[in-house]
Design a protein around this motif. Structure first.
Motif, PDB file in Angstrom:
ATOM      1  N   ARG A 135       1.020  -1.208  -0.059  1.00 52.17           N
ATOM      2  CA  ARG A 135      -0.080   0.003   0.101  1.00 52.17           C
ATOM      3  C   ARG A 135       0.985   1.182  -0.065  1.00 52.17           C
ATOM      4  N   ILE A 136       0.619   2.081  -0.879  1.00 53.71           N
ATOM      5  CA  ILE A 136       1.330   3.587  -0.850  1.00 53.71           C
ATOM      6  C   ILE A 136       0.386   4.547  -0.601  1.00 53.71           C
ATOM      7  N   GLU A 137       0.173   5.477   0.195  1.00 54.46           N
ATOM      8  CA  GLU A 137      -0.750   6.374   0.378  1.00 54.46           C
ATOM      9  C   GLU A 137      -0.010   7.913   0.431  1.00 54.46           C
ATOM     10  N   ASN A 138      -0.754   8.533  -0.519  1.00 53.81           N
ATOM     11  CA  ASN A 138      -0.321  10.243  -0.514  1.00 53.81           C
ATOM     12  C   ASN A 138       1.229  10.286  -1.094  1.00 53.81           C
ATOM     13  N   GLY A 139       1.402   9.760  -2.097  1.00 55.39           N
ATOM     14  CA  GLY A 139       2.659   9.573  -2.701  1.00 55.39           C
ATOM     15  C   GLY A 139       2.830  10.999  -3.754  1.00 55.39           C
ATOM     16  N   ASP A 152      -0.903  13.086  -4.825  1.00 55.92           N
ATOM     17  CA  ASP A 152      -2.243  12.421  -4.323  1.00 55.92           C
ATOM     18  C   ASP A 152      -1.985  10.724  -4.803  1.00 55.92           C
ATOM     19  N   ILE A 153      -1.182  10.250  -4.770  1.00 54.78           N
ATOM     20  CA  ILE A 153      -0.906   9.019  -5.193  1.00 54.78           C
ATOM     21  C   ILE A 153      -1.382   8.028  -4.445  1.00 54.78           C
ATOM     22  N   SER A 154      -2.308   7.062  -4.681  1.00 56.56           N
ATOM     23  CA  SER A 154      -2.628   5.860  -3.996  1.00 56.56           C
ATOM     24  C   SER A 154      -2.286   4.636  -4.804  1.00 56.56           C
ATOM     25  N   CYS A 155      -1.647   3.669  -4.252  1.00 59.96           N
ATOM     26  CA  CYS A 155      -1.388   2.565  -4.970  1.00 59.96           C
ATOM     27  C   CYS A 155      -1.520   1.386  -4.129  1.00 59.96           C
ATOM     28  N   LYS A 156      -2.098   0.064  -4.772  1.00 65.98           N
ATOM     29  CA  LYS A 156      -2.594  -0.910  -4.014  1.00 65.98           C
ATOM     30  C   LYS A 156      -2.086  -2.120  -4.815  1.00 65.98           C
ATOM     31  N   ILE A 157      -1.044  -3.075  -4.245  1.00 68.36           N
ATOM     32  CA  ILE A 157      -0.814  -4.184  -5.083  1.00 68.36           C
ATOM     33  C   ILE A 157      -0.955  -5.279  -4.305  1.00 68.36           C
ATOM     34  N   SER A 158      -1.444  -6.590  -4.863  1.00 65.75           N
ATOM     35  CA  SER A 158      -1.828  -7.911  -4.194  1.00 65.75           C
ATOM     36  C   SER A 158      -0.940  -9.023  -4.854  1.00 65.75           C
ATOM     37  N   ARG A 182       5.452 -18.254  -9.597  1.00 70.18           N
ATOM     38  CA  ARG A 182       4.262 -18.781  -8.921  1.00 70.18           C
ATOM     39  C   ARG A 182       3.225 -18.383  -9.674  1.00 70.18           C
ATOM     40  N   PRO A 183       2.227 -19.237  -9.999  1.00 66.24           N
ATOM     41  CA  PRO A 183       1.024 -19.102 -11.049  1.00 66.24           C
ATOM     42  C   PRO A 183       0.051 -18.696 -10.154  1.00 66.24           C
ATOM     43  N   VAL A 184       0.198 -17.070 -10.022  1.00 63.60           N
ATOM     44  CA  VAL A 184      -0.821 -16.466  -9.218  1.00 63.60           C
ATOM     45  C   VAL A 184      -0.950 -14.937  -9.965  1.00 63.60           C
ATOM     46  N   ALA A 185      -2.178 -14.348 -10.140  1.00 64.48           N
ATOM     47  CA  ALA A 185      -2.276 -13.108 -10.584  1.00 64.48           C
ATOM     48  C   ALA A 185      -2.099 -11.931  -9.499  1.00 64.48           C
ATOM     49  N   THR A 186      -1.179 -11.183  -9.994  1.00 61.32           N
ATOM     50  CA  THR A 186      -0.737  -9.857  -9.451  1.00 61.32           C
ATOM     51  C   THR A 186      -1.947  -8.758  -9.701  1.00 61.32           C
ATOM     52  N   SER A 187      -2.674  -8.462  -8.871  1.00 61.23           N
ATOM     53  CA  SER A 187      -3.648  -7.268  -8.923  1.00 61.23           C
ATOM     54  C   SER A 187      -2.826  -5.968  -8.471  1.00 61.23           C
ATOM     55  N   PHE A 188      -3.397  -4.907  -9.410  1.00 59.98           N
ATOM     56  CA  PHE A 188      -2.629  -3.605  -8.911  1.00 59.98           C
ATOM     57  C   PHE A 188      -3.773  -2.265  -9.368  1.00 59.98           C
ATOM     58  N   GLU A 189      -3.698  -1.428  -8.640  1.00 63.59           N
ATOM     59  CA  GLU A 189      -4.307  -0.206  -9.021  1.00 63.59           C
ATOM     60  C   GLU A 189      -3.642   1.040  -8.556  1.00 63.59           C
ATOM     61  N   LEU A 190      -3.611   1.964  -9.200  1.00 60.32           N
ATOM     62  CA  LEU A 190      -2.786   3.073  -9.022  1.00 60.32           C
ATOM     63  C   LEU A 190      -3.539   4.365  -9.530  1.00 60.32           C
ATOM     64  N   LYS A 191      -3.731   5.358  -8.486  1.00 61.31           N
ATOM     65  CA  LYS A 191      -4.367   6.596  -8.977  1.00 61.31           C
ATOM     66  C   LYS A 191      -3.416   7.836  -8.564  1.00 61.31           C
ATOM     67  N   GLY A 192      -3.522   8.999  -9.209  1.00 57.88           N
ATOM     68  CA  GLY A 192      -2.979  10.073  -9.029  1.00 57.88           C
ATOM     69  C   GLY A 192      -3.342  11.366  -9.801  1.00 57.88           C
ATOM     70  N   LYS A 193      -3.261  12.444  -9.133  1.00 55.90           N
ATOM     71  CA  LYS A 193      -3.555  13.587  -9.919  1.00 55.90           C
ATOM     72  C   LYS A 193      -2.271  14.587 -10.485  1.00 55.90           C
ATOM     73  N   ILE A 194      -2.528  15.411 -11.411  1.00 58.44           N
ATOM     74  CA  ILE A 194      -1.395  15.978 -12.121  1.00 58.44           C
ATOM     75  C   ILE A 194      -1.992  17.634 -12.055  1.00 58.44           C
ATOM     76  N   PRO A 195      -1.485  18.286 -11.421  1.00 60.45           N
ATOM     77  CA  PRO A 195      -1.685  19.927 -11.244  1.00 60.45           C
ATOM     78  C   PRO A 195      -1.154  20.641 -12.522  1.00 60.45           C
ATOM     79  N   ILE A 201      -4.938   3.856 -13.355  1.00 60.99           N
ATOM     80  CA  ILE A 201      -4.487   2.472 -13.830  1.00 60.99           C
ATOM     81  C   ILE A 201      -4.826   1.295 -13.056  1.00 60.99           C
ATOM     82  N   ASP A 202      -5.574   0.242 -13.710  1.00 57.59           N
ATOM     83  CA  ASP A 202      -5.612  -0.823 -12.649  1.00 57.59           C
ATOM     84  C   ASP A 202      -5.893  -2.217 -13.514  1.00 57.59           C
TER      85      ASP A 202
END
Length: 246
Positions: free
Chosen positions: A121-125, A145-151, A158-171, A183-184
């Motif tokens: 988890r990345i918060e407020n990057g 305001d970057i927030s990122c979640k990776i699982s 290892r045959p598993v799916a890595t899920s990801f979600e990243l959001k951010g703002k560009i002033p 992006i997710d």
């Protein structure tokens, strides 16, 4: 502190840490990490899966990074001066100024334990990108305001799916709409499959004018405002990727 010296050896930047704690269960907490000119992080907490170490693999249950700020500066490419050749002879000054480079020592092979993360988890990057190669004054792009979640991210087969979600703002410039990036999706690193959606909204194309000034003259075109919206659907199968861009 060893971790400070390791970061300094890696980045060649002065590094300081305000607080460091490692529990007997190998849970790590770091606060006020600063790498001069490169990064500032309010806190990092790592929860380790201790039994995994006995299997020869290091599994991190949770990695949480709060308020990281990174700065990247792109400088103009270094140009090697061309020696002047006169009548088939190279200037003696050029020859004398050429440094002698000793052959590099063969680096010692370092074997790292296979590593995996169950949750990141990345918060407020914040990411600051300064491009000094595009113009004398440079151009700065900020993703905040970057927030990122990776699982389920594993750096070994290892045959598993890595899920990801990243959001951010560009002033952009004052008074302009704030750009957005989202992006997710998921990726299977073992099978090399993936599916993701990238959305970029309200990009100020006038602010980015230095990148395409050689092809477009905004004054002649009488363009004062220009917005870019971009969407991509990414599908990958067996390391072959198709991206439908709009």
């Amino acid at each position: 502190m060893r971790i400070v010296s390791q970061i300094e050896n890696l980045t060649h930047k002065k590094t300081t840490i305000g607080y460091f704690n490692l529990s007997p269960a190998l849970n790590l907490e770091i606060k006020d990490l600063k790498v001069e000119g490169l990064a500032k992080i309010v806190s990092i907490s790592i929860s380790t899966n201790l039994p995994s170490l006995f299997t020869g693999r290091a599994i991190v249950n949770n990695l949480r990074i709060v308020s990281p700020e990174f700065t990247f500066v792109k400088v103009p490419a270094f140009k090697v001066p061309v020696a002047e050749v006169s009548e088939g002879k190279v200037s003696a000054d050029v020859i004398s100024s050429t440094p002698t480079i000793a052959p590099a020592a063969k680096p010692r092979e370092i074997r790292l334990m296979p590593l995996g993360f169950r949750r990141i988890r990345i918060e407020n990057g914040v990411v600051n990108f300064v491009d000094q190669s595009i113009s004398a004054s440079g151009i700065k792009i900020v993703l905040k305001d970057i927030s990122c979640k990776i699982s389920n991210l594993y750096f070994y087969p290892r045959p598993v799916a890595t899920s990801f979600e990243l959001k951010g703002k560009i002033p952009w410039r004052e008074g302009e709409d704030i750009g957005q990036l989202n992006i997710d999706g998921w990726v299977n690193l073992f099978k090399k499959d993936m599916q993701a959606t990238l959305k970029i909204k309200d990009i100020d194309a006038v602010y980015l004018y230095p990148y395409y000034s050689h092809w477009v003259d905004l004054e002649k075109a009488r363009i004062e405002k220009a917005k870019l919206n971009f969407t991509t659907d990414i599908n990958g199968l067996n390391n072959n990727v198709n991206a439908e861009c709009h």
